[in-house]
Design a protein around this motif. Sequence first.
Motif, short mmCIF file in Angstrom:
data_model
loop_
_atom_site.label_atom_id
_atom_site.label_comp_id
_atom_site.label_asym_id
_atom_site.label_seq_id
_atom_site.Cartn_x
_atom_site.Cartn_y
_atom_site.Cartn_z
N THR A 1 -1.28 1.01 10.05
CA THR A 1 -2.31 0.10 9.57
C THR A 1 -3.45 0.06 10.59
OG1 THR A 1 -1.26 -1.82 10.64
CG2 THR A 1 -0.65 -1.35 8.35
N ASN B 1 -6.06 -2.33 11.88
CA ASN B 1 -6.23 -3.79 11.89
C ASN B 1 -7.57 -4.13 12.53
OD1 ASN B 1 -3.34 -3.94 11.12
ND2 ASN B 1 -3.05 -3.24 13.22
N GLY C 1 1.28 -10.11 -1.39
CA GLY C 1 0.36 -10.23 -0.28
C GLY C 1 -0.75 -11.23 -0.51
N PRO D 1 -4.98 -8.22 -0.57
CA PRO D 1 -4.70 -6.82 -0.23
C PRO D 1 -5.92 -5.93 -0.52
CG PRO D 1 -3.70 -7.38 -2.32
CD PRO D 1 -4.30 -8.66 -1.79
N ALA E 1 -1.10 -3.39 2.18
CA ALA E 1 -1.43 -4.19 3.36
C ALA E 1 -2.08 -5.50 2.92
CB ALA E 1 -2.38 -3.42 4.28
N TYR F 1 -4.29 -8.35 3.86
CA TYR F 1 -5.29 -8.58 4.90
C TYR F 1 -5.20 -9.98 5.51
CZ TYR F 1 -9.93 -8.73 7.10
OH TYR F 1 -10.96 -8.86 8.01
N HIS G 1 -1.46 -10.66 7.07
CA HIS G 1 -1.11 -9.77 8.18
C HIS G 1 0.29 -9.18 8.00
CE1 HIS G 1 -4.41 -12.25 9.43
NE2 HIS G 1 -3.64 -13.27 9.72
N THR G 2 0.53 -8.66 6.81
CA THR G 2 1.85 -8.14 6.48
C THR G 2 1.73 -6.81 5.75
OG1 THR G 2 2.74 -10.38 6.30
CG2 THR G 2 4.02 -8.63 5.28
N LEU G 3 2.62 -5.88 6.10
CA LEU G 3 2.73 -4.61 5.41
C LEU G 3 3.94 -4.68 4.49
CD1 LEU G 3 1.70 -1.66 5.18
CD2 LEU G 3 3.29 -1.07 7.02
N VAL H 1 2.24 -7.31 10.96
CA VAL H 1 1.33 -6.43 11.70
C VAL H 1 0.25 -7.28 12.37
CG1 VAL H 1 1.74 -4.51 10.11
CG2 VAL H 1 -0.17 -6.06 9.68
N PRO I 1 -5.09 -6.13 8.58
CA PRO I 1 -4.86 -4.74 8.19
C PRO I 1 -5.78 -4.35 7.02
CG PRO I 1 -3.08 -6.14 7.38
CD PRO I 1 -3.93 -7.00 8.26
N LEU J 1 -4.90 2.07 5.51
CA LEU J 1 -3.55 2.61 5.68
C LEU J 1 -3.62 4.12 5.93
CD1 LEU J 1 -1.68 0.80 2.77
CD2 LEU J 1 -1.30 0.43 5.21
#
Length: 316
Positions: free
Chosen positions: A36, A38, A265, A268, A281, A283, A286-288, A302, A306, A309
């Motif tokens: 990712t 970021n 998410g 995303p 991802a 945004y 903050h998770t994938l 993450v 993010p 990818l």
Amino acid sequence: MQRLLFIAVVSGLLLLLSGCNKASFDAVPDKDVMATVNIQEPSLTFFDIEGNNVATWPLKKSYTGATLWQDNTVVLYGFGLAKANVYGLDGEHLYDLKTGTGVTNIYVKNHKAYVANGETNQVQVYDANGELIAEHKVGNYPMSMYEYEGNLYVINYKDTTLSVLDAEHLQIQQEWSIDKSANGLIVPEKTNELWIGGHGEGAKPNRYVKKYDLKIGELIGTIEMPLMPIEFAQDQKLIYTVSHGTNDIYAVNHKGEVSWRMHVGANPFAIATFKDYVIVAGYDDHTLYMIQNGEIIREIPVDKGPFKLLVREGSM
């Protein structure tokens, strides 16, 4: 005294040379990885198929994106940066692309790097050694790009045109009429269609993926995917779209029929395929997310923001 001075100078030179040879970032293992980019907490973080963090590159420049090039190099770029920086996955800085400021996107295909510039309204193409091959003026604010069978399709984000260039020399082949603020494009396998997403404009957010005849640019159909479908990915079975206005992921077949849909998410922007997974991802959270058949298999924290990818498969 002269001997001591000589020793000090030589020691300083050796230290300088060893510093130059030292890797700029941690090496990425020679294995399948996803990463990712970021941008709120600037870094590039790499993970293996199990979701383990295998390397983190802290970024000190104002990078807004990165692209994997030739499986073993990464191009880092930013709108306000005059150069794009190319690093090996061993962490070493290799060379720079002298792009000038205004880079909105770098897209890699067939060992070439295509650079879209929103200040000059040009597209450039570089070879694998970082040498400029060609450049050409297009519409207002080129951004999304996709190469297919020798043509490069370029969305001009602040315009109502899509530019079709020959992928080798960037000569204009056609210009299509499309919606303003279009974003994201893909040619689904087994079709002669180019699918285009977008944000919409003003108080009218876009609700559709639009399908265009690949040869002549004629609009031939729409797929409703509210709200703001902006990015695509595909595997051998399905096409995946992220609609960031509703935090939804759509999986459709080549006819546009929905196989599954899920909410995932927070805000995303990016989607990709990695082995048997769809990865998304988030945004704002903050998770994938790693997804299979419409079910979240793994959630990976993450660094903040993010936005892009990267995926490398088949490296071993």
